[in-house]
Design a protein around this motif. Structure first.
Motif, mmCIF file in Angstrom:
data_model
loop_
_atom_site.group_PDB
_atom_site.id
_atom_site.type_symbol
_atom_site.label_atom_id
_atom_site.label_comp_id
_atom_site.label_asym_id
_atom_site.label_seq_id
_atom_site.Cartn_x
_atom_site.Cartn_y
_atom_site.Cartn_z
ATOM 1 N N GLY A 1 -12.948 36.923 -40.178
ATOM 2 C CA GLY A 1 -12.223 36.271 -41.115
ATOM 3 C C GLY A 1 -11.614 37.360 -42.043
ATOM 4 N N LEU A 2 -11.669 38.496 -41.829
ATOM 5 C CA LEU A 2 -11.131 39.511 -42.893
ATOM 6 C C LEU A 2 -9.579 39.848 -42.808
ATOM 7 C CD1 LEU A 2 -12.678 41.709 -44.822
ATOM 8 C CD2 LEU A 2 -11.729 43.458 -42.974
ATOM 9 N N LYS A 3 -8.853 39.505 -44.041
ATOM 10 C CA LYS A 3 -7.497 39.743 -44.006
ATOM 11 C C LYS A 3 -7.174 40.818 -45.154
ATOM 12 C CE LYS A 3 -7.122 36.043 -41.427
ATOM 13 N NZ LYS A 3 -6.141 36.225 -40.069
ATOM 14 N N VAL A 4 -6.120 41.472 -44.782
ATOM 15 C CA VAL A 4 -5.534 42.530 -45.554
ATOM 16 C C VAL A 4 -4.190 41.964 -46.079
ATOM 17 C CG1 VAL A 4 -5.206 44.919 -46.003
ATOM 18 C CG2 VAL A 4 -6.875 44.308 -44.386
ATOM 19 N N VAL A 5 -4.009 41.294 -47.299
ATOM 20 C CA VAL A 5 -2.696 40.880 -47.592
ATOM 21 C C VAL A 5 -1.902 41.802 -48.319
ATOM 22 C CG1 VAL A 5 -3.999 38.756 -47.943
ATOM 23 C CG2 VAL A 5 -3.658 40.253 -50.024
ATOM 24 N N ASP A 6 -0.666 41.454 -48.656
ATOM 25 C CA ASP A 6 0.362 42.094 -49.173
ATOM 26 C C ASP A 6 0.043 42.823 -50.518
ATOM 27 O OD1 ASP A 6 2.739 43.401 -49.878
ATOM 28 O OD2 ASP A 6 3.664 41.643 -50.432
ATOM 29 N N PRO A 7 -0.086 44.295 -50.367
ATOM 30 C CA PRO A 7 -0.318 44.942 -51.800
ATOM 31 C C PRO A 7 0.504 44.526 -52.999
ATOM 32 C CG PRO A 7 0.399 46.447 -50.242
ATOM 33 C CD PRO A 7 0.386 45.221 -49.449
ATOM 34 N N ILE A 8 1.735 44.607 -52.694
ATOM 35 C CA ILE A 8 2.786 44.436 -53.760
ATOM 36 C C ILE A 8 2.633 43.098 -54.555
ATOM 37 C CG2 ILE A 8 5.191 43.947 -54.463
ATOM 38 C CD1 ILE A 8 6.008 46.062 -52.077
ATOM 39 N N SER B 1 -22.733 45.128 -43.239
ATOM 40 C CA SER B 1 -23.201 46.246 -43.703
ATOM 41 C C SER B 1 -22.715 47.045 -44.915
ATOM 42 C CB SER B 1 -22.945 47.363 -42.265
ATOM 43 O OG SER B 1 -23.391 48.696 -42.842
ATOM 44 N N LEU B 2 -21.250 46.581 -44.753
ATOM 45 C CA LEU B 2 -20.471 47.104 -46.117
ATOM 46 C C LEU B 2 -20.872 46.556 -47.303
ATOM 47 C CD1 LEU B 2 -18.294 49.167 -46.832
ATOM 48 C CD2 LEU B 2 -16.637 47.295 -46.349
ATOM 49 N N ARG B 3 -21.136 45.224 -47.209
ATOM 50 C CA ARG B 3 -21.657 44.456 -48.362
ATOM 51 C C ARG B 3 -23.022 44.966 -48.746
ATOM 52 N NH1 ARG B 3 -18.874 39.476 -49.204
ATOM 53 N NH2 ARG B 3 -17.830 38.553 -47.247
ATOM 54 N N SER B 4 -23.811 45.329 -47.884
ATOM 55 C CA SER B 4 -25.016 45.887 -48.307
ATOM 56 C C SER B 4 -25.088 47.094 -48.814
ATOM 57 C CB SER B 4 -26.179 45.865 -46.944
ATOM 58 O OG SER B 4 -27.186 46.406 -47.139
ATOM 59 N N SER C 1 -13.715 37.485 -51.971
ATOM 60 C CA SER C 1 -13.138 38.965 -51.989
ATOM 61 C C SER C 1 -14.357 39.773 -51.834
ATOM 62 C CB SER C 1 -12.521 39.205 -53.248
ATOM 63 O OG SER C 1 -11.068 38.361 -53.269
ATOM 64 N N PRO C 2 -14.475 40.426 -50.861
ATOM 65 C CA PRO C 2 -16.146 40.979 -50.653
ATOM 66 C C PRO C 2 -16.155 42.615 -51.436
ATOM 67 C CG PRO C 2 -14.587 41.646 -48.779
ATOM 68 C CD PRO C 2 -13.853 40.538 -49.548
ATOM 69 N N LEU C 3 -14.938 42.966 -51.978
ATOM 70 C CA LEU C 3 -14.888 44.220 -52.660
ATOM 71 C C LEU C 3 -14.382 44.030 -53.959
ATOM 72 C CD1 LEU C 3 -13.761 46.358 -49.539
ATOM 73 C CD2 LEU C 3 -16.164 46.075 -50.534
ATOM 74 N N ALA D 1 -10.822 47.391 -53.024
ATOM 75 C CA ALA D 1 -10.025 47.027 -52.496
ATOM 76 C C ALA D 1 -9.486 45.748 -52.804
ATOM 77 C CB ALA D 1 -10.682 46.717 -50.772
ATOM 78 N N ALA D 2 -8.417 45.587 -53.475
ATOM 79 C CA ALA D 2 -7.890 44.620 -54.282
ATOM 80 C C ALA D 2 -7.481 43.498 -53.285
ATOM 81 C CB ALA D 2 -6.825 44.948 -55.408
ATOM 82 N N ASN D 3 -6.755 43.856 -52.279
ATOM 83 C CA ASN D 3 -6.140 43.094 -51.441
ATOM 84 C C ASN D 3 -6.711 42.740 -49.968
ATOM 85 O OD1 ASN D 3 -5.644 45.889 -50.516
ATOM 86 N ND2 ASN D 3 -3.574 45.258 -49.423
ATOM 87 N N VAL D 4 -7.970 42.936 -50.033
ATOM 88 C CA VAL D 4 -8.938 42.631 -48.928
ATOM 89 C C VAL D 4 -9.685 41.283 -49.091
ATOM 90 C CG1 VAL D 4 -10.770 42.960 -47.509
ATOM 91 C CG2 VAL D 4 -9.023 44.914 -47.973
ATOM 92 N N HIS D 5 -9.445 40.203 -48.395
ATOM 93 C CA HIS D 5 -10.213 38.690 -48.646
ATOM 94 C C HIS D 5 -10.905 38.541 -47.302
ATOM 95 C CE1 HIS D 5 -8.078 38.879 -52.526
ATOM 96 N NE2 HIS D 5 -7.052 38.996 -52.021
#
Length: 710
Positions: A175-182, A116-119, A139-141, A130-134
Motif C-alpha cells: 500500500g505504499l504510495k509516493v505522491v507528487d512532491p510539489i 522493519s523501517l517503522r521499527s 503517513s509512516p514517516l 518523507a513528507a510525500n510517502v503514504h
C-alpha cells in the motif's frame, strides 16, 4: 559622561549594522547514497570510504566547529550485501552514534520492508523524513523536523521522487504510495516557514527533478539531494548549484567516498535572521582522519558472521552455468509452473557457476532480491518485451528469457501467437513497471506465498533441480462462446433450390436465436490439432406451429504442421442441421481438404488447399479449391473477427460456395459481453443455374470462457 555614552551607542549601532557583533557560524555536514557500504574500498581505489573512516572524519570535523548539523540525502541503509545481512541495523546504529540530526528516506531504506523501517524509526534518535510517502491508512514517516542552533530555528523536510516507487518492492511495503512532491510542498511550505527562520530540504531524486523543485520553491534556503545517477567518485564532481535568489542545491558522489561541508554565516537583528555568507566543498573519506575504533570493531564482527554463513555449501550444479540470468529465469518458470520466465539482468550478476555453490556465491549472484510473481501477458506483449530489451544499450536493463526463444519466436517450441495469453513468471519490480517494460499494475499477491529469487535458487540447489528441462509437453486450450441474440434472417428466393445445403436452411424472420461456438486445441512443438463446433438455432411461430428461422451445425477438425512456413495442413469438416422436414432428407455435407496455412500479418492468416466435398443428401461428389482467409484483432478485452470459407468446385457440376462470419464482442464485465454478428452465405451450382443467398444479423448478450492447460 553623556558624550561618552552617546559615542559608545553610535559605535555599537554601527557595529550592529555591519553585523559583526551578531554573526552566527553554522556548519552543516552532509552525506547521501552511502549505499550501506560498511567496509572500506580496496586501497587501489584511492578513496577507501567505509563507515569506520566516515565516523572518524565526522568526529574530526565536529571538533573544528561549534554548531554542527549532520544530514543525509537517502539510500544509507542499503543495498550492500553486508548491510543487508542484518537488514541495515548496524548502519542505523552507526548513524545514531555519529550524531545525525535527520535524513530523508531513499528507495533502499524500504528494502527490508515497511514494518522493519517503522521499527527502526522508533529506535533511532533522529527522524527519517518523507513528507510525500503514504499508505492507505497513514503517513509512516515524519514530514519535517525543527532544529535549533543558537536561536536559529531550522526546518528540515524530506521528499522523494515519485519514480522511486518503481524501485520499492510492493510486497515488502504493501500500500505504499509516493505522491507528487510539489503538491505536498504547496501545503507544507507555509507551515514550516511560519515556525522557522531557515528552510532546508532533503531530497532523494534525479538532478533534473531536484533542480525543478528548487527553482519552484525559492523560499527554501538550501537543498541537499541524493539519488543522482553519477559516477561514484570524480575529482571534478559538480556538487553545488547556485540558484537565483541565493538558494543552493548540493549533493555528494554516491558510494560513501565524500562528505559535504557547508560553512554558513547568519546575522540576527531582533528576531530576524539574514544570511551573510555561504561556502561549500567536498571532503574525501580517504582515511587520513583514521578509523573509528568502536565502528571498526562492530563492522568486523558483522563481517565475520557474514563470512561464516557464506561458507555453507547449498548444493551442486552438474553442468557449468554460463548465463546466470537466463538460468534464474528458467528456475522461476519451473518453480511457478509458468510457460515463460523473465528477469531483468540488472537483478542477477553474470557469474559463472560450477560444481559446489556456496551461500556467498548466491549472495553475489543476486544483486537485488525480489519476489517472483505470475501474470498473464499476450503474445504481442511478449514480443514487445523482447524488442524493447534488444534496443536497451545498458546491459543491466536488458531482459533474460526462459521458455521464449526470441530468435525463433517460439514459446516452449510452439510458434508465438500474438493473441494468446501466456502465463509468465517475473519479478515484482518488472511487473510494477520497473525499467518501463510493462504498464505499472496493482498486482494481487497471495498471503506471503510468493517466493523470492534467492529462495528459488536455494531450493533448486538443495533439491538438485538446477537444470530445468525445456517444457515441451502438449498444451491444451479450450474456449466457447454462448449467445442469446435477437436475429434477423434474410433468405433469397433461390435458396429453396438448394434444400440439401445446410447453411442455406431456415426462413426469413425476426426471432430469438441461440448461438454456440466452441473450440478445443491440442498443441505440440511441431503441430496443432484443432476441433471447432459452430451452431445456431432459432424458431418463429408460423400458422400455429414453430418453424426454424436459423438452423445450422458445423464441425471442423484441422491439423497444422508448424515446423515450416507456409505450414501444411489437413482438415475434415461436416455441415448439417438440427432439424428437417419430415418428408425431406436431412442435409449433410462432408468435406476433406489439404494445403498450406500462411500468416500474412499479425492480424491476417489465409489457408489455401485442394478440397473434396460430398453432398450426402444429393449423392454427389465435388473436387475443387478451398480458401479460408481469417482476420482477428483484440483491444483490451474486446474482439473483432472475420473469417470466410470459399469453395470452388471443378467437377462437371461446377459449384461456388461461400460462408462468411463477422463478429464483434464488447466486454461488459466478467465473462459477459455484448455480441454483434453479421454473417453472409451464398451457393451456386451450374446444374441448377441460380444463386442462393442467406444473411444473418444478430445482436445479443454472450457468455465466454477460455482456459489453457500445460
Amino acid at each position: 559622561m553623556i558624550g561618552r555614552s552617546l559615542l559608545l551607542s553610535i559605535l555599537l549601532g554601527l557595529s550592529w549594522a555591519r553585523g559583526d557583533s551578531a554573526v552566527h557560524r553554522l556548519t552543516i555536514l552532509h552525506t547521501n547514497d552511502l549505499e550501506g557500504r560498511l567496509q572500506a574500498r580496496a586501497a587501489e581505489d584511492g578513496l577507501p570510504g567505509g563507515f569506520a573512516h566516515l565516523l572518524a572524519l565526522l568526529d574530526q570535523e565536529r571538533g573544528r566547529a561549534d554548531d554542527v548539523i549532520l544530514l543525509d540525502g537517502g539510500d544509507a541503509l542499503g543495498a550492500s550485501s553486508l548491510a543487508s545481512f542484518d537488514s541495515g541495523a548496524l548502519v542505523g546504529q552507526l548513524m545514531a552514534h555519529a550524531g545525525y540530526d535527520a535524513m530523508v528516506t531513499g528507495n533502499h531504506e524500504f528494502d527490508y520492508g515497511l514494518d522493519s523501517l517503522r521499527s527502526l524509526t522508533q529506535r533511532l534518535p533522529f527522524p527519517l523524513l518523507a513528507a510525500n510517502v503514504h499508505t492507505a491508512t497513514d503517513s509512516p514517516l515524519e514530514p519535517w523536523t525543527l532544529l535549533e542552533r543558537n536561536g536559529l530555528r531550522i526546518a528540515v523536510f524530506g521528499l522523494l521522487s515519485p519514480t522511486t516507487a518503481k524501485l520499492i518492492n510492493p510486497l515488502h511495503n504493501p500500500g505504499l504510495k509516493v505522491v507528487d512532491p510539489i503538491a505536498v510542498m504547496d501545503s507544507l511550505a507555509p507551515i514550516m516557514r511560519a515556525s522557522s527562520d531557515c528552510l532546508i530540504g532533503l531530497l532523494h531524486m534525479e538532478e533534473a527533478e531536484a533542480l525543478a523543485l528548487a527553482q519552484r520553491f525559492t523560499d527554501v534556503d538550501l537543498f541537499i539531494a541524493g539519488g543522482f545517477r553519477r559516477a561514484d567518485s570524480q575529482a571534478a564532481y559538480l556538487h553545488q548549484i547556485r540558484l537565483a535568489g541565493g538558494a543552493h542545491l548540493l549533493s555528494t558522489p554516491a558510494g560513501g567516498t565524500h562528505i559535504g561541508k557547508i560553512e554558513w554565516q547568519w546575522t540576527q537583528r531582533d528576531t530576524h535572521w539574514t544570511q551573510r555568507s555561504f561556502s561549500a566543498h567536498l571532503l574525501p573519506i580517504d582515511g587520513d582522519a583514521g578509523a573509528h575504533d568502536q565502528a571498526r570493531t562492530a563492522i568486523d564482527q558483522l563481517q565475520r558472521r557474514f563470512d561464516e554463513s557464506g561458507r555453507a555449501v547449498l548444493g551442486n550444479v552438474h553442468q557449468p552455468i554460463e548465463d546466470a540470468p537466463a538460468w534464474v529465469a528458467a528456475l522461476m518458470r519451473q518453480k511457478t509452473g509458468s510457460e515463460v520466465g523473465v528477469v531483468n539482468r540488472g537483478a542477477i550478476n553474470a557469474l559463472a557457476l560450477a560444481d559446489s555453490v556456496t551461500a556467498a556465491q548466491v549472495r553475489r549472484l543476486v544483486r537485488y532480491d525480489d519476489f517472483v510473481v505470475t501474470l498473464e501477458l499476450s503474445g504481442k506483449q511478449l514480443a514487445d518485451l523482447a524488442a524493447q530489451s534488444k534496443m536497451r544499450t545498458k546491459t543491466n536493463q536488458q531482459l533474460a528469457f526462459a521458455g521464449y526463444d526470441i530468435t525463433s519466436g517460439r514459446v516452449n517450441g510452439r510458434m508465438l501467437n500474438a493473441e494468446e495469453r501466456y502465463r509468465v513468471s517475473t519479478t515484482a519490480y518488472l511487473a510494477e513497471g520497473g525499467d518501463a517494460y510493462l504498464q505499472a499494475r496493482d498486482l494481487i499477491y497471495g498471503s506471503g506465498n510468493q517466493p523470492t529469487l534467492k529462495e528459488i535458487i536455494v531450493a533448486a540447489l538443495s533439491e538438485s533441480h538446477t537444470h530445468p528441462s525445456p517444457a515441451y509437453a502438449p498444451v491444451w486450450k479450450g474456449s466457447f462462446q454462448l449467445n442469446g441474440a435477437l436475429s434477423w434472417t434474410g433468405i433469397g428466393d433461390a435458396a429453396s433450390d438448394y434444400s440439401d445445403i445446410s447453411f442455406l436452411s431456415g426462413r426469413g424472420a425476426l426471432a430469438w436465436n441461440g448461438l454456440f461456438d466452441g473450440k478445443l486445441t491440442r498443441e505440440v512443438p511441431n503441430g496443432r490439432l484443432e476441433h471447432q463446433v459452430r451452431s445456431n438455432y432459432g424458431q418463429v411461430r408460423n400458422s400455429g406451429r414453430f418453424r426454424e428461422s436459423g438452423d445450422r451445425l458445423q464441425a471442423d477438425l484441422t491439423y497444422t504442421r508448424q515446423t515450416r512456413t507456409p505450414a501444411p495442413f489437413a482438415a475434415l469438416a461436416a455441415n448439417t442441421v438440427w432439424s428437417s422436414e419430415d418428408t425431406a432428407q436431412r442435409p449433410l455435407t462432408l468435406r476433406a481438404s489439404a494445403g498450406i496455412h500462411q500468416p500474412l500479418s499479425q492480424l491476417v492468416t489465409v489457408r489455401l488447399g485442394l478440397g473434396w466435398e460430398r453432398d450426402v443428401a444429393a449423392g454427389e461428389n465435388d473436387l475443387g479449391i478451398e480458401m479460408l482467409p481469417e482476420f482477428k484483432i483484440t483491444w483490451k478485452d474486446n474482439r473483432l473477427a472475420s473469417s470466410c470459407k470459399l469453395f470452388v468446385g471443378a467437377s462437371k457440376a461446377r459449384t461456388l460456395s461461400l460462408q462468411q462470419y463477422n463478429s464483434m464482442s464488447v466486454h461488459l464485465g466478467g465473462n459477459l459481453n455484448l455480441s454483434l454478428d453479421a454473417n453472409f452465405f451464398a451457393h451456386r451450382s451450374s446444374a441448377v443455374g441460380t444463386t442462393g443467398f442467406k444473411s444473418e444479423l444478430q445482436i445479443g448478450l454472450g457468455y465466454s470462457w477460455s482456459e489453457k492447460w500445460f
